[in-house]
Design a protein around this motif. Structure first.
Motif, PDB file in Angstrom:
ATOM      1  N   UNK A   1       0.850  -1.185   0.000  1.00  0.00           N
ATOM      2  CA  UNK A   1       0.000   0.000   0.000  1.00  0.00           C
ATOM      3  C   UNK A   1       0.891   1.242   0.000  1.00  0.00           C
ATOM      4  N   UNK A   2       0.928   1.976  -1.110  1.00  0.00           N
ATOM      5  CA  UNK A   2       1.747   3.190  -1.146  1.00  0.00           C
ATOM      6  C   UNK A   2       1.069   4.353  -0.432  1.00  0.00           C
ATOM      7  N   UNK A   3       1.845   5.391  -0.173  1.00  0.00           N
ATOM      8  CA  UNK A   3       1.343   6.641   0.401  1.00  0.00           C
ATOM      9  C   UNK A   3       0.615   6.423   1.725  1.00  0.00           C
ATOM     10  N   UNK A   4       1.319   5.787   2.649  1.00  0.00           N
ATOM     11  CA  UNK A   4       0.779   5.549   3.986  1.00  0.00           C
ATOM     12  C   UNK A   4       1.675   6.254   5.003  1.00  0.00           C
ATOM     13  N   UNK A   5       1.088   7.117   5.817  1.00  0.00           N
ATOM     14  CA  UNK A   5       1.828   7.744   6.915  1.00  0.00           C
ATOM     15  C   UNK A   5       1.744   6.847   8.141  1.00  0.00           C
ATOM     16  N   UNK A   6       2.757   6.922   8.991  1.00  0.00           N
ATOM     17  CA  UNK A   6       2.767   6.120  10.214  1.00  0.00           C
ATOM     18  C   UNK A   6       2.920   7.040  11.419  1.00  0.00           C
ATOM     19  N   UNK A   7       2.164   6.722  12.479  1.00  0.00           N
ATOM     20  CA  UNK A   7       2.236   7.474  13.730  1.00  0.00           C
ATOM     21  C   UNK A   7       2.505   6.474  14.843  1.00  0.00           C
ATOM     22  N   UNK A   8       3.563   6.687  15.592  1.00  0.00           N
ATOM     23  CA  UNK A   8       3.922   5.818  16.704  1.00  0.00           C
ATOM     24  C   UNK A   8       3.586   6.526  18.005  1.00  0.00           C
ATOM     25  N   UNK A   9       2.672   5.929  18.776  1.00  0.00           N
ATOM     26  CA  UNK A   9       2.172   6.550  20.006  1.00  0.00           C
ATOM     27  C   UNK A   9       1.635   7.936  19.660  1.00  0.00           C
ATOM     28  N   UNK A  10       2.057   8.963  20.393  1.00  0.00           N
ATOM     29  CA  UNK A  10       1.603  10.328  20.117  1.00  0.00           C
ATOM     30  C   UNK A  10       2.672  11.173  19.436  1.00  0.00           C
TER      31      UNK A  10
ATOM     32  N   UNK B   1       6.393  10.289  25.788  1.00  0.00           N
ATOM     33  CA  UNK B   1       6.352   9.484  24.575  1.00  0.00           C
ATOM     34  C   UNK B   1       7.604   9.708  23.734  1.00  0.00           C
ATOM     35  N   UNK B   2       8.082  10.943  23.686  1.00  0.00           N
ATOM     36  CA  UNK B   2       9.247  11.248  22.873  1.00  0.00           C
ATOM     37  C   UNK B   2      10.497  10.532  23.387  1.00  0.00           C
ATOM     38  N   UNK B   3      10.578  10.320  24.715  1.00  0.00           N
ATOM     39  CA  UNK B   3      11.778   9.711  25.285  1.00  0.00           C
ATOM     40  C   UNK B   3      11.689   8.192  25.347  1.00  0.00           C
ATOM     41  N   UNK B   4      10.514   7.623  25.085  1.00  0.00           N
ATOM     42  CA  UNK B   4      10.371   6.174  25.122  1.00  0.00           C
ATOM     43  C   UNK B   4      11.228   5.518  24.040  1.00  0.00           C
ATOM     44  N   UNK B   5      11.830   4.386  24.408  1.00  0.00           N
ATOM     45  CA  UNK B   5      12.522   3.588  23.414  1.00  0.00           C
ATOM     46  C   UNK B   5      11.509   3.040  22.419  1.00  0.00           C
ATOM     47  N   UNK B   6      11.928   2.882  21.166  1.00  0.00           N
ATOM     48  CA  UNK B   6      11.015   2.416  20.125  1.00  0.00           C
ATOM     49  C   UNK B   6      10.347   1.110  20.517  1.00  0.00           C
ATOM     50  N   UNK B   7      11.086   0.222  21.157  1.00  0.00           N
ATOM     51  CA  UNK B   7      10.555  -1.095  21.520  1.00  0.00           C
ATOM     52  C   UNK B   7       9.527  -1.022  22.644  1.00  0.00           C
ATOM     53  N   UNK B   8       9.372   0.153  23.283  1.00  0.00           N
ATOM     54  CA  UNK B   8       8.412   0.313  24.369  1.00  0.00           C
ATOM     55  C   UNK B   8       7.097   0.940  23.908  1.00  0.00           C
ATOM     56  N   UNK B   9       7.041   1.384  22.654  1.00  0.00           N
ATOM     57  CA  UNK B   9       5.832   2.034  22.145  1.00  0.00           C
ATOM     58  C   UNK B   9       4.748   0.992  21.911  1.00  0.00           C
ATOM     59  N   UNK B  10       3.545   1.254  22.428  1.00  0.00           N
ATOM     60  CA  UNK B  10       2.472   0.263  22.412  1.00  0.00           C
ATOM     61  C   UNK B  10       1.304   0.633  21.509  1.00  0.00           C
ATOM     62  N   UNK B  11       1.391   1.737  20.775  1.00  0.00           N
ATOM     63  CA  UNK B  11       0.318   2.130  19.860  1.00  0.00           C
ATOM     64  C   UNK B  11       0.903   2.546  18.514  1.00  0.00           C
ATOM     65  N   UNK B  12       0.215   2.146  17.466  1.00  0.00           N
ATOM     66  CA  UNK B  12       0.652   2.481  16.111  1.00  0.00           C
ATOM     67  C   UNK B  12      -0.574   2.804  15.268  1.00  0.00           C
ATOM     68  N   UNK B  13      -0.458   3.843  14.464  1.00  0.00           N
ATOM     69  CA  UNK B  13      -1.530   4.190  13.521  1.00  0.00           C
ATOM     70  C   UNK B  13      -0.959   4.235  12.114  1.00  0.00           C
ATOM     71  N   UNK B  14      -1.688   3.659  11.181  1.00  0.00           N
ATOM     72  CA  UNK B  14      -1.312   3.669   9.768  1.00  0.00           C
ATOM     73  C   UNK B  14      -2.380   4.443   9.012  1.00  0.00           C
ATOM     74  N   UNK B  15      -1.960   5.509   8.349  1.00  0.00           N
ATOM     75  CA  UNK B  15      -2.904   6.450   7.744  1.00  0.00           C
ATOM     76  C   UNK B  15      -2.729   6.456   6.236  1.00  0.00           C
TER      77      UNK B  15
END
Length: 225
Positions: free
Chosen positions: A34-43, A114-128
């Protein structure tokens, strides 16, 4: 070996933005691009749109402008996914996913952000996706791939998968992979099915009670005649 959580991904092949290198030796196959998808990790702020690759084992997002920028999460780390169209939940329609990590369930200190969390600790993801009409198709593909990756620690059960939204719980028969009503976007979970079994048994017991009551009523009427 499955790794929990979201991870950086840089294994690309080909020229330009390239494509992800799949683990074909262990049976990984590409299911959808799927092209043209933005990703949001946590907030965090959304990343510039990239390309989403869904395989039989993983979700891979690759930036179209930075070859070294990419993320990957195994389907076994996805505890829930849903179509989100409520602007109060998020401004743009998206696929929302909850991600299991090694720190899931642990309380974070007030100083953590959220900004200081390690990537592996992020528990929410949005694909837009840039085209919101693609959400239903993406959700269906997520469902299919989730079913290909059942929880290895879960006890085997014969109950159908259950899906839910805020107002209802439904038991849904397996009809070839469709796991949502397009008119009513709902979440999907590959977790325990005890609740769905209890709801179904309660409905059956209620029906039996009604049938028994009607039969007793008819016998009483016959005795008075």
């Amino acid at each position: 070996m499955v790794s929990l959580g979201i991870r950086n991904f840089t294994d690309r092949i080909g020229d330009g933005a390239g494509e992800p290198l799949l683990d074909v030796e262990n049976g990984e196959e590409l299911m959808h691009i799927q092209p043209l998808v933005a990703i949001v990790l946590a907030n965090r702020p959304p990343e510039s749109p990239g390309t989403l690759y869904i395989t039989t084992k993983r979700i891979i997002w690759l930036s179209d402008v930075e070859r070294e920028l990419g993320y990957v999460v195994d389907f076994l780390s996805i505890s829930l996914h849903a179509v989100s169209t409520d602007p109060e939940a998020y401004a743009l329609p998206c696929i929302y996913a909850q991600v299991e990590t090694l720190t899931t369930g642990q309380e974070q200190s007030d100083s953590d952000s959220i900004q200081s969390l390690d990537l592996s600790e992020i528990e929410e993801m949005r694909l837009i996706p840039s085209d919101p009409t693609q959400l239903d198709d993406l959700f269906d593909i997520f469902c299919q791939c989730a079913e290909l990756n059942p929880d290895p620690d879960a006890e085997p059960e014969d109950d159908p998968d259950w899906v839910f939204n805020a107002d209802q719980i439904e038991v849904e028969e397996d009809d070839g992979g469709d796991c949502e009503d397009p008119e009513n976007p709902i979440g999907f979970s590959n977790g325990e099915h005890e609740l769905s079994r209890s709801v179904l048994e309660l409905q059956i017991d209620d029906q039996r009670f009604q049938d028994a009551s009607e039969e007793m009523g008819r016998e009483t009427d016959s005795g008075h005649q």
